[in-house]
Design a protein around this motif. Sequence first.
Motif, mmCIF file in Angstrom:
data_model
loop_
_atom_site.group_PDB
_atom_site.id
_atom_site.type_symbol
_atom_site.label_atom_id
_atom_site.label_comp_id
_atom_site.label_asym_id
_atom_site.label_seq_id
_atom_site.Cartn_x
_atom_site.Cartn_y
_atom_site.Cartn_z
ATOM 1 N N GLY A 1 0.845 -1.186 0.000
ATOM 2 C CA GLY A 1 0.000 0.000 0.000
ATOM 3 C C GLY A 1 0.878 1.233 0.000
ATOM 4 O O GLY A 1 2.109 1.144 0.027
ATOM 5 N N PRO A 2 0.277 2.391 -0.040
ATOM 6 C CA PRO A 2 1.081 3.607 -0.040
ATOM 7 C C PRO A 2 1.827 3.770 1.283
ATOM 8 O O PRO A 2 1.259 3.602 2.353
ATOM 9 N N ARG A 3 3.100 4.066 1.173
ATOM 10 C CA ARG A 3 3.902 4.272 2.370
ATOM 11 C C ARG A 3 3.681 5.690 2.890
ATOM 12 O O ARG A 3 3.431 6.605 2.112
ATOM 13 N N PRO A 4 3.781 5.888 4.187
ATOM 14 C CA PRO A 4 3.614 7.249 4.718
ATOM 15 C C PRO A 4 4.797 8.127 4.317
ATOM 16 O O PRO A 4 5.896 7.647 4.026
ATOM 17 N N SER A 5 4.552 9.418 4.290
ATOM 18 C CA SER A 5 5.599 10.376 3.931
ATOM 19 C C SER A 5 6.641 10.459 5.044
ATOM 20 O O SER A 5 6.338 10.219 6.212
ATOM 21 N N PRO A 6 7.864 10.851 4.680
ATOM 22 C CA PRO A 6 8.873 11.068 5.727
ATOM 23 C C PRO A 6 8.459 12.226 6.638
ATOM 24 O O PRO A 6 7.643 13.062 6.257
ATOM 25 N N HIS A 7 9.048 12.297 7.809
ATOM 26 C CA HIS A 7 8.664 13.315 8.786
ATOM 27 C C HIS A 7 9.023 14.722 8.330
ATOM 28 O O HIS A 7 8.404 15.688 8.767
ATOM 29 N N TRP A 8 9.987 14.875 7.447
ATOM 30 C CA TRP A 8 10.399 16.199 6.998
ATOM 31 C C TRP A 8 9.541 16.714 5.851
ATOM 32 O O TRP A 8 9.656 17.879 5.456
ATOM 33 N N TRP A 9 8.660 15.897 5.305
ATOM 34 C CA TRP A 9 7.910 16.266 4.099
ATOM 35 C C TRP A 9 6.954 17.439 4.354
ATOM 36 O O TRP A 9 6.968 18.417 3.606
ATOM 37 N N ALA A 10 6.121 17.350 5.369
ATOM 38 C CA ALA A 10 5.128 18.391 5.630
ATOM 39 C C ALA A 10 5.765 19.739 5.993
ATOM 40 O O ALA A 10 5.352 20.767 5.454
ATOM 41 N N PRO A 11 6.770 19.783 6.888
ATOM 42 C CA PRO A 11 7.375 21.088 7.173
ATOM 43 C C PRO A 11 8.048 21.711 5.939
ATOM 44 O O PRO A 11 7.979 22.928 5.742
ATOM 45 N N ILE B 1 4.633 26.859 -6.210
ATOM 46 C CA ILE B 1 4.053 25.737 -6.947
ATOM 47 C C ILE B 1 4.737 24.431 -6.565
ATOM 48 O O ILE B 1 4.089 23.377 -6.470
ATOM 49 N N THR B 2 6.048 24.485 -6.310
ATOM 50 C CA THR B 2 6.750 23.291 -5.856
ATOM 51 C C THR B 2 6.161 22.792 -4.532
ATOM 52 O O THR B 2 5.945 21.592 -4.350
ATOM 53 N N GLY B 3 5.872 23.715 -3.618
ATOM 54 C CA GLY B 3 5.237 23.341 -2.357
ATOM 55 C C GLY B 3 3.862 22.751 -2.568
ATOM 56 O O GLY B 3 3.477 21.772 -1.925
ATOM 57 N N PHE B 4 3.087 23.325 -3.496
ATOM 58 C CA PHE B 4 1.750 22.793 -3.765
ATOM 59 C C PHE B 4 1.822 21.419 -4.431
ATOM 60 O O PHE B 4 0.985 20.563 -4.171
ATOM 61 N N PHE B 5 2.797 21.202 -5.298
ATOM 62 C CA PHE B 5 2.950 19.874 -5.901
ATOM 63 C C PHE B 5 3.330 18.838 -4.855
ATOM 64 O O PHE B 5 2.974 17.662 -4.985
ATOM 65 N N MET B 6 4.053 19.252 -3.822
ATOM 66 C CA MET B 6 4.400 18.318 -2.757
ATOM 67 C C MET B 6 3.171 17.849 -1.985
ATOM 68 O O MET B 6 3.170 16.757 -1.422
ATOM 69 N N THR B 7 2.097 18.653 -1.989
ATOM 70 C CA THR B 7 0.888 18.239 -1.270
ATOM 71 C C THR B 7 0.239 17.023 -1.925
ATOM 72 O O THR B 7 -0.455 16.259 -1.257
ATOM 73 N N MET B 8 0.470 16.837 -3.209
ATOM 74 C CA MET B 8 -0.138 15.682 -3.896
ATOM 75 C C MET B 8 0.503 14.364 -3.510
ATOM 76 O O MET B 8 -0.104 13.314 -3.636
ATOM 77 N N ARG B 9 1.747 14.386 -3.047
ATOM 78 C CA ARG B 9 2.442 13.152 -2.663
ATOM 79 C C ARG B 9 2.439 12.918 -1.153
ATOM 80 O O ARG B 9 3.021 11.961 -0.662
ATOM 81 N N TRP B 10 1.810 13.828 -0.395
ATOM 82 C CA TRP B 10 1.806 13.741 1.065
ATOM 83 C C TRP B 10 0.797 12.690 1.508
ATOM 84 O O TRP B 10 -0.338 12.663 1.071
ATOM 85 N N ARG B 11 1.199 11.800 2.408
ATOM 86 C CA ARG B 11 0.307 10.761 2.929
ATOM 87 C C ARG B 11 0.282 10.812 4.437
ATOM 88 O O ARG B 11 1.200 10.962 5.099
#
Length: 84
Positions: A23-33, A74-84
Amino acid sequence: MPESRKRKKSGHTVGSTPTPPAGPRPSPHWWAPTMVALMVLGLVSVVLTYLTQGNLPVPGLGNWNLAIGFGVMITGFFMTMRWR
């Protein structure tokens, strides 16, 4: 004498560990900040460019400062699509 039915073998053998479901793996802890920081940094860059008529954050680039700020946002907004 009649022969008995053979049992169906399961895929599990003694001593092997079952594999977890893929299944989809969770994002690393540094992803959201990092994602939030890029969006805020891009916003600050765009606002600063408008307030200084293109002289800041990088003098000499003029309105290209807007493109850089929007690109960072936009780079930050694109990162929201891969955030789990």
